[in-house]
Design a protein around this motif. Structure first.
Motif, short mmCIF file in Angstrom:
data_model
loop_
_atom_site.label_atom_id
_atom_site.label_comp_id
_atom_site.label_asym_id
_atom_site.label_seq_id
_atom_site.Cartn_x
_atom_site.Cartn_y
_atom_site.Cartn_z
N LEU A 86 18.78 55.69 65.17
CA LEU A 86 19.09 54.37 65.70
C LEU A 86 18.12 53.31 65.15
O LEU A 86 18.54 52.20 64.79
N ILE A 87 16.84 53.66 65.08
CA ILE A 87 15.85 52.72 64.55
C ILE A 87 16.16 52.39 63.09
O ILE A 87 16.08 51.22 62.67
N LEU A 88 16.52 53.41 62.31
CA LEU A 88 16.87 53.16 60.91
C LEU A 88 18.10 52.27 60.78
O LEU A 88 18.15 51.39 59.91
N VAL A 89 19.08 52.47 61.65
CA VAL A 89 20.29 51.63 61.62
C VAL A 89 19.94 50.19 61.98
O VAL A 89 20.41 49.23 61.34
N VAL A 90 19.10 50.00 62.99
CA VAL A 90 18.69 48.66 63.41
C VAL A 90 17.93 47.96 62.29
O VAL A 90 18.17 46.78 61.98
N LEU A 91 16.99 48.67 61.66
CA LEU A 91 16.23 48.08 60.56
C LEU A 91 17.14 47.71 59.39
O LEU A 91 16.98 46.65 58.76
N GLY A 92 18.10 48.56 59.10
CA GLY A 92 19.04 48.25 58.04
C GLY A 92 19.90 47.04 58.37
O GLY A 92 20.24 46.26 57.49
N THR A 93 20.26 46.89 59.63
CA THR A 93 21.06 45.73 60.05
C THR A 93 20.28 44.43 59.87
O THR A 93 20.84 43.40 59.46
N VAL A 94 18.99 44.45 60.16
CA VAL A 94 18.16 43.26 60.00
C VAL A 94 17.99 42.89 58.53
O VAL A 94 17.76 41.73 58.18
N GLY A 95 18.11 43.92 57.67
CA GLY A 95 17.96 43.66 56.24
C GLY A 95 16.77 44.34 55.62
O GLY A 95 16.47 44.14 54.45
N ILE A 96 16.06 45.16 56.41
CA ILE A 96 14.89 45.88 55.89
C ILE A 96 15.37 47.11 55.15
O ILE A 96 16.22 47.86 55.64
N GLU A 97 14.85 47.34 53.97
CA GLU A 97 15.22 48.50 53.17
C GLU A 97 14.77 49.77 53.86
O GLU A 97 13.58 49.96 54.13
N THR A 98 15.70 50.66 54.16
CA THR A 98 15.37 51.89 54.91
C THR A 98 15.32 53.13 54.02
O THR A 98 15.01 54.21 54.50
N THR A 99 15.64 52.96 52.74
CA THR A 99 15.62 54.12 51.84
C THR A 99 14.24 54.74 51.76
O THR A 99 14.07 55.96 51.79
N SER A 100 13.21 53.88 51.69
CA SER A 100 11.84 54.39 51.61
C SER A 100 11.45 55.12 52.89
O SER A 100 10.77 56.15 52.86
N PHE A 101 11.89 54.57 54.04
CA PHE A 101 11.61 55.24 55.31
C PHE A 101 12.24 56.63 55.36
O PHE A 101 11.62 57.60 55.78
N ALA A 102 13.49 56.70 54.91
CA ALA A 102 14.19 57.98 54.92
C ALA A 102 13.51 58.98 53.98
O ALA A 102 13.38 60.16 54.30
N ALA A 103 13.05 58.47 52.82
CA ALA A 103 12.37 59.35 51.87
C ALA A 103 11.05 59.87 52.45
O ALA A 103 10.71 61.05 52.29
N ILE A 104 10.32 58.99 53.13
CA ILE A 104 9.06 59.40 53.76
C ILE A 104 9.30 60.45 54.84
O ILE A 104 8.60 61.46 54.93
N LEU A 105 10.32 60.21 55.67
CA LEU A 105 10.65 61.16 56.73
C LEU A 105 11.06 62.51 56.14
O LEU A 105 10.67 63.57 56.65
N ALA A 106 11.85 62.48 55.07
CA ALA A 106 12.29 63.72 54.44
C ALA A 106 11.11 64.49 53.86
O ALA A 106 11.00 65.71 54.01
N ALA A 107 10.21 63.75 53.18
CA ALA A 107 9.03 64.40 52.61
C ALA A 107 8.14 64.97 53.69
O ALA A 107 7.62 66.09 53.56
N ALA A 108 7.96 64.21 54.78
CA ALA A 108 7.14 64.70 55.88
C ALA A 108 7.76 65.93 56.52
O ALA A 108 7.07 66.90 56.85
N GLY A 109 9.08 65.91 56.68
CA GLY A 109 9.77 67.07 57.25
C GLY A 109 9.64 68.30 56.38
O GLY A 109 9.44 69.41 56.88
N LEU A 110 9.74 68.10 55.05
CA LEU A 110 9.59 69.23 54.13
C LEU A 110 8.18 69.80 54.19
O LEU A 110 8.00 71.02 54.22
N ALA A 111 7.17 68.91 54.22
CA ALA A 111 5.78 69.37 54.28
C ALA A 111 5.50 70.14 55.55
O ALA A 111 4.88 71.21 55.54
N VAL A 112 5.99 69.60 56.67
CA VAL A 112 5.79 70.28 57.95
C VAL A 112 6.52 71.61 57.97
O VAL A 112 6.00 72.63 58.46
N GLY A 113 7.73 71.64 57.40
CA GLY A 113 8.51 72.88 57.37
C GLY A 113 7.82 73.97 56.57
O GLY A 113 7.80 75.13 56.98
#
Length: 270
Positions: free
Chosen positions: A71-98
């Protein structure tokens, strides 16, 4: 002149971002309401499926955080903030933790499977991973059982869920498998009667199913009998030890010999 310029810029910002901000606020409000309704439905389904309370809380918290992040990513995207970098960071963090918690995640997944499919419950007598004991506690990552000598045994759920599990409590009854050997000069019919009397006199031995008494082997120095009474799961060891002791006394009283090794001494005259 400068004041008018700032007023124009403010007006342009309102025109450009006002609808986006309003849309983001509406998405946040409606999104939270949808998440609340979805979680309510999931909670009802888990309750109906009789999920373990600790598993239910953990899964609900996990699902809530996942929905909130989306939901936060959708809201940020609606405002116009680029969320691709956020998604990439979350994916990298998830992979590292995994990768760092690979074993723990395997145990977590095993705990989830155990709590969902319930191959055993607290109080059951089970045999798993080379251990036998009564289930004391089922946690997300481990299961604790109390061994037969009152030891606390902690088994990782990953290994437990992927291995063989014998649940002695599920059926409610257990068969006690005993083997007794008597001498070759013993009367088979009389020996069977002795075994039958011992089982009949034990109040913890069940009448149904009926016990089995049969000759299993003609060994080198004994006739071996299998004696297989049935009992409740909790009476297993009482029957095992009690019948073993009573059989020895009954065979002695009946004059039936239990063979044992003999040493033969040969002396040679010089």
């Amino acid at each position: 002149m400068d004041t008018q310029k700032w007023i124009d810029k403010g007006y342009d910002l309102i025109v450009d971002f006002g609808p986006k901000i309003i849309a983001a606020i509406l998405i946040w409000i409606i999104g939270n309401w949808i998440i609340k309704m979805v979680l309510k439905g999931i909670r009802k389904a888990m309750t109906k499926a009789n999920y373990d309370e600790s598993l239910k809380k953990f899964l609900l918290n996990l699902i809530t955080w996942v929905f909130k992040i989306v939901l936060i990513l959708v809201v940020l995207g609606t405002v116009g903030i680029e969320t691709t970098s956020f998604a990439a960071i979350l994916a990298a963090a998830g992979l590292a933790v995994g990768l760092a918690l690979q074993g723990s995640l395997g145990n977590f997944a095993g705990g989830v499977l155990i709590m969902i499919f319930k191959p055993f419950k607290i109080g059951d007598l089970i045999e798993a991973q080379g251990e036998v004991g009564i289930v004391k506690e089922i946690e997300i990552f481990t299961t604790k059982i109390t061994g037969l000598s009152n030891r606390e045994i902690i088994i990782p759920n990953g290994a437990l869920s992927n291995g063989n599990i014998i649940n002695y409590t599920t059926e409610g009854t257990r068969r006690v498998d005993l083997v007794f050997g008597v001498g070759y000069d013993s009367d088979i019919k009389k020996t069977k009667e002795v075994f039958s009397q011992v089982l009949a006199s034990n109040p913890k031995v069940l009448k149904d199913p009926a016990p089995t008494i049969a000759v299993s082997e003609l060994a080198d120095s004994s006739i071996n009998f299998v004696v297989r009474p049935w009992c409740t799961a909790e009476d297993y060891w009482n029957v095992y030890f009690g019948v073993t002791e009573d059989v020895k006394e009954a065979l002695d009283a009946a004059g039936i010999e239990i063979p044992y090794p003999h040493a033969v001494e040969i002396q040679k005259e010089g």
